[in-house]
Scaffold this motif. Sequence first.
Motif, PDB file in Angstrom:
ATOM      1  N   GLY A  33      22.651 -33.334 -25.772  1.00 41.52           N
ATOM      2  CA  GLY A  33      22.775 -34.640 -26.406  1.00 41.52           C
ATOM      3  C   GLY A  33      21.952 -34.606 -27.692  1.00 41.52           C
ATOM      4  O   GLY A  33      21.374 -33.583 -28.050  1.00 41.52           O
ATOM      5  N   ARG A  34      21.922 -35.727 -28.389  1.00 35.70           N
ATOM      6  CA  ARG A  34      21.165 -35.743 -29.658  1.00 35.70           C
ATOM      7  C   ARG A  34      20.470 -37.082 -29.842  1.00 35.70           C
ATOM      8  O   ARG A  34      20.842 -38.096 -29.248  1.00 35.70           O
ATOM      9  CB  ARG A  34      22.090 -35.476 -30.850  1.00 35.70           C
ATOM     10  CG  ARG A  34      23.168 -36.564 -31.087  1.00 35.70           C
ATOM     11  CD  ARG A  34      22.790 -37.571 -32.147  1.00 35.70           C
ATOM     12  NE  ARG A  34      23.740 -38.662 -32.250  1.00 35.70           N
ATOM     13  CZ  ARG A  34      23.643 -39.805 -31.583  1.00 35.70           C
ATOM     14  NH1 ARG A  34      22.650 -40.021 -30.735  1.00 35.70           N
ATOM     15  NH2 ARG A  34      24.548 -40.766 -31.746  1.00 35.70           N
ATOM     16  N   VAL A  35      19.457 -37.046 -30.713  1.00 39.63           N
ATOM     17  CA  VAL A  35      18.935 -38.309 -31.210  1.00 39.63           C
ATOM     18  C   VAL A  35      19.023 -38.215 -32.730  1.00 39.63           C
ATOM     19  O   VAL A  35      18.719 -37.174 -33.317  1.00 39.63           O
ATOM     20  CB  VAL A  35      17.506 -38.596 -30.686  1.00 39.63           C
ATOM     21  CG1 VAL A  35      16.482 -37.559 -31.117  1.00 39.63           C
ATOM     22  CG2 VAL A  35      17.064 -39.988 -31.112  1.00 39.63           C
ATOM     23  N   PRO A 173      36.851 -43.971 -32.388  1.00 33.16           N
ATOM     24  CA  PRO A 173      37.035 -43.490 -33.765  1.00 33.16           C
ATOM     25  C   PRO A 173      35.732 -42.986 -34.392  1.00 33.16           C
ATOM     26  O   PRO A 173      35.329 -43.419 -35.464  1.00 33.16           O
ATOM     27  CB  PRO A 173      37.531 -44.746 -34.487  1.00 33.16           C
ATOM     28  CG  PRO A 173      36.850 -45.872 -33.753  1.00 33.16           C
ATOM     29  CD  PRO A 173      36.711 -45.438 -32.310  1.00 33.16           C
ATOM     30  N   CYS A 174      35.047 -42.056 -33.701  1.00 26.87           N
ATOM     31  CA  CYS A 174      33.702 -41.657 -34.130  1.00 26.87           C
ATOM     32  C   CYS A 174      33.731 -40.740 -35.350  1.00 26.87           C
ATOM     33  O   CYS A 174      34.763 -40.174 -35.696  1.00 26.87           O
ATOM     34  CB  CYS A 174      33.000 -40.937 -32.980  1.00 26.87           C
ATOM     35  SG  CYS A 174      33.810 -39.401 -32.524  1.00 26.87           S
ATOM     36  N   GLY A 175      32.572 -40.579 -35.960  1.00 26.96           N
ATOM     37  CA  GLY A 175      32.393 -39.589 -37.025  1.00 26.96           C
ATOM     38  C   GLY A 175      32.131 -38.218 -36.408  1.00 26.96           C
ATOM     39  O   GLY A 175      32.403 -38.000 -35.229  1.00 26.96           O
ATOM     40  N   ILE A 176      31.543 -37.321 -37.213  1.00 26.14           N
ATOM     41  CA  ILE A 176      31.366 -35.932 -36.764  1.00 26.14           C
ATOM     42  C   ILE A 176      29.929 -35.624 -36.338  1.00 26.14           C
ATOM     43  O   ILE A 176      29.644 -34.580 -35.750  1.00 26.14           O
ATOM     44  CB  ILE A 176      31.820 -34.961 -37.893  1.00 26.14           C
ATOM     45  CG1 ILE A 176      31.889 -33.496 -37.413  1.00 26.14           C
ATOM     46  CG2 ILE A 176      30.914 -35.081 -39.129  1.00 26.14           C
ATOM     47  CD1 ILE A 176      32.939 -33.209 -36.398  1.00 26.14           C
ATOM     48  N   MET A 177      28.999 -36.564 -36.608  1.00 27.29           N
ATOM     49  CA  MET A 177      27.580 -36.242 -36.396  1.00 27.29           C
ATOM     50  C   MET A 177      27.250 -35.709 -34.999  1.00 27.29           C
ATOM     51  O   MET A 177      26.587 -34.685 -34.855  1.00 27.29           O
ATOM     52  CB  MET A 177      26.724 -37.482 -36.663  1.00 27.29           C
ATOM     53  CG  MET A 177      25.298 -37.332 -36.150  1.00 27.29           C
ATOM     54  SD  MET A 177      24.213 -38.616 -36.710  1.00 27.29           S
ATOM     55  CE  MET A 177      24.793 -40.040 -35.812  1.00 27.29           C
ATOM     56  N   ASP A 178      27.684 -36.439 -33.968  1.00 23.98           N
ATOM     57  CA  ASP A 178      27.200 -36.147 -32.610  1.00 23.98           C
ATOM     58  C   ASP A 178      27.648 -34.763 -32.148  1.00 23.98           C
ATOM     59  O   ASP A 178      26.867 -33.981 -31.600  1.00 23.98           O
ATOM     60  CB  ASP A 178      27.703 -37.211 -31.629  1.00 23.98           C
ATOM     61  CG  ASP A 178      27.392 -38.623 -32.098  1.00 23.98           C
ATOM     62  OD1 ASP A 178      26.543 -38.782 -32.991  1.00 23.98           O
ATOM     63  OD2 ASP A 178      28.010 -39.571 -31.573  1.00 23.98           O
ATOM     64  N   GLN A 179      28.931 -34.474 -32.364  1.00 25.83           N
ATOM     65  CA  GLN A 179      29.465 -33.184 -31.939  1.00 25.83           C
ATOM     66  C   GLN A 179      28.866 -32.072 -32.803  1.00 25.83           C
ATOM     67  O   GLN A 179      28.605 -30.973 -32.316  1.00 25.83           O
ATOM     68  CB  GLN A 179      30.993 -33.181 -32.064  1.00 25.83           C
ATOM     69  CG  GLN A 179      31.707 -34.106 -31.081  1.00 25.83           C
ATOM     70  CD  GLN A 179      31.652 -35.572 -31.494  1.00 25.83           C
ATOM     71  OE1 GLN A 179      31.277 -35.924 -32.617  1.00 25.83           O
ATOM     72  NE2 GLN A 179      32.049 -36.457 -30.578  1.00 25.83           N
ATOM     73  N   THR A 339      18.720 -46.005 -33.032  1.00 27.11           N
ATOM     74  CA  THR A 339      19.392 -44.729 -33.259  1.00 27.11           C
ATOM     75  C   THR A 339      20.766 -44.750 -32.608  1.00 27.11           C
ATOM     76  O   THR A 339      20.948 -45.378 -31.572  1.00 27.11           O
ATOM     77  CB  THR A 339      18.544 -43.554 -32.729  1.00 27.11           C
ATOM     78  OG1 THR A 339      19.205 -42.324 -33.042  1.00 27.11           O
ATOM     79  CG2 THR A 339      18.303 -43.633 -31.229  1.00 27.11           C
ATOM     80  N   GLY A 340      21.727 -44.103 -33.266  1.00 24.15           N
ATOM     81  CA  GLY A 340      23.093 -44.048 -32.724  1.00 24.15           C
ATOM     82  C   GLY A 340      23.934 -45.190 -33.251  1.00 24.15           C
ATOM     83  O   GLY A 340      23.582 -45.862 -34.233  1.00 24.15           O
ATOM     84  N   GLY A 341      25.034 -45.428 -32.589  1.00 22.84           N
ATOM     85  CA  GLY A 341      26.012 -46.400 -33.065  1.00 22.84           C
ATOM     86  C   GLY A 341      25.507 -47.833 -33.098  1.00 22.84           C
ATOM     87  O   GLY A 341      25.945 -48.642 -33.913  1.00 22.84           O
ATOM     88  N   GLY A 342      24.577 -48.167 -32.203  1.00 20.02           N
ATOM     89  CA  GLY A 342      23.992 -49.505 -32.196  1.00 20.02           C
ATOM     90  C   GLY A 342      24.529 -50.393 -31.087  1.00 20.02           C
ATOM     91  O   GLY A 342      25.064 -49.902 -30.095  1.00 20.02           O
TER      92      GLY A 342
HETATM   93  C1  GLA Z   1      28.099 -42.926 -33.107  1.00 18.21           C
HETATM   94  C2  GLA Z   1      29.232 -42.048 -33.632  1.00 18.21           C
HETATM   95  C3  GLA Z   1      28.742 -41.196 -34.798  1.00 18.21           C
HETATM   96  C4  GLA Z   1      28.062 -42.055 -35.858  1.00 18.21           C
HETATM   97  C5  GLA Z   1      27.042 -43.003 -35.231  1.00 18.21           C
HETATM   98  C6  GLA Z   1      26.476 -43.970 -36.208  1.00 18.21           C
HETATM   99  O1  GLA Z   1      27.095 -42.133 -32.554  1.00 18.21           O
HETATM  100  O2  GLA Z   1      29.725 -41.213 -32.612  1.00 18.21           O
HETATM  101  O3  GLA Z   1      29.813 -40.468 -35.340  1.00 18.21           O
HETATM  102  O4  GLA Z   1      29.003 -42.759 -36.611  1.00 18.21           O
HETATM  103  O5  GLA Z   1      27.593 -43.724 -34.148  1.00 18.21           O
HETATM  104  O6  GLA Z   1      25.676 -43.323 -37.131  1.00 18.21           O
END
Ligand code: GLA
Length: 392
Positions: A33-35, A173-179, A339-342
């Motif tokens: 996982g990530r922070v 519809p997430c971005g790429i950060m987490d993966q 931190t994270g999506g909120g």
């Molecule tokens: C979630 C999404 C990420 C990013 C964050 C907000 O974690 O999966 O892609 O958009 O929210 O920074």
Amino acid sequence: MDLEKREISAETITPLFEVAFGHRPAVVAAAPGRVNLIGEHTDYNEGFVLPMALNNINVVAAAPSPTGKHRWIGGPGEEMIELETAETAQPGEPFWSNYVRGVITMLERRGIKVPAVDLFIDSNVPRGGGLSSSAAFEVSVCTALAALCGADVSPTDRALIGQATEHEFVNVPCGIMDQFISANGRRDHALMLDCRDLSYKLIPMSDPAVSVLVIDSAVKHSLADGGYAARRKNCEDACAILGVHSLREASLEQLEAKKVELGDLCYRRARHVIGENLRVAAFAEAVQKGDWNAAGVAMRGSHASLRDDFEVSCAEVDTLVSLADTIPAAASVYGARMTGGGFGGCIVALVKSADVQTVAEQMIEGYRNALGIETDYLITRPGEGARVLYQA
Ligand code: GLA
């Protein structure tokens, strides 16, 4: 959410796999996982993010299935599910199977034929707390299956496979950060990613005097609830008015020049994203200089902007963040932010290591006193990204 501290490894999952399937795993893989330290809601705006991998991991044990059907177990004590190989091409039940179906489909789109597999999954990444348990799941499954198939799938490609799985099989519809951080993280490093071209820089974070403290607000977080998609839409609308392809291309000057046309909502959403990219750069520079006070200033600015302009915080998370300034040991906290999506989830703080335990306990107590909510924390350092733990 329980901020789990249970150890899991190739050694713990192998016997579970053997008892369930009657043979040995051919591969065991893990992904963390990530922070996110800073750079929130910037990834889908082609901006910058600066996350680190956790030591909490999702572990997958895999082997070809002797039955010709997929057999998957989602965790210790859970029931086995069986699927025909043709069934993985579309989403279905149970819900968690979509993470695996998606990864198999994306591998097959890249010409990698995945046989029927026996899979056993275990995880100590807290779920639903904004610490990317699903990214860890996708990336670990992808790492295991790629190894099983003898296919060379780069870490960045594994991240893209995880993201495509979210989009097409999980409807997030997430971005790429987490993966990306789950696939590319390095022990003792944070990672600054340019989401426009996926180039990145590893930033050493091995100073033993500074610790990362993660505290759960205990408010449930779900990206599928619409708030996240609505923010993406606001950003797209702002781009159309500003005449740019992404908010990465817009400056604060351009934003001010179009303030009236944008209207209050889009103006504030865009101001967050443009300002957040600047804060990521300031944070990265501060960490590289060991200037933790300056790093903390960027984190505080990030939180205020997410709360007031992007409006993705919530009362409980704001309470936790303000406690970092008001507890007796506040002088030992460099900075704290959501931190994270909120919409709930966790906060992250950078804290003097000598006092981090005290800070954590005072925060937990302060939160209990303020809101009557009992919660938990993690004290951590940057962990390692996805890896094969064992291959026969
Ligand atoms: C979630 C999404 C990420 C990013 C964050 C907000 O974690 O999966 O892609 O958009 O929210 O920074």
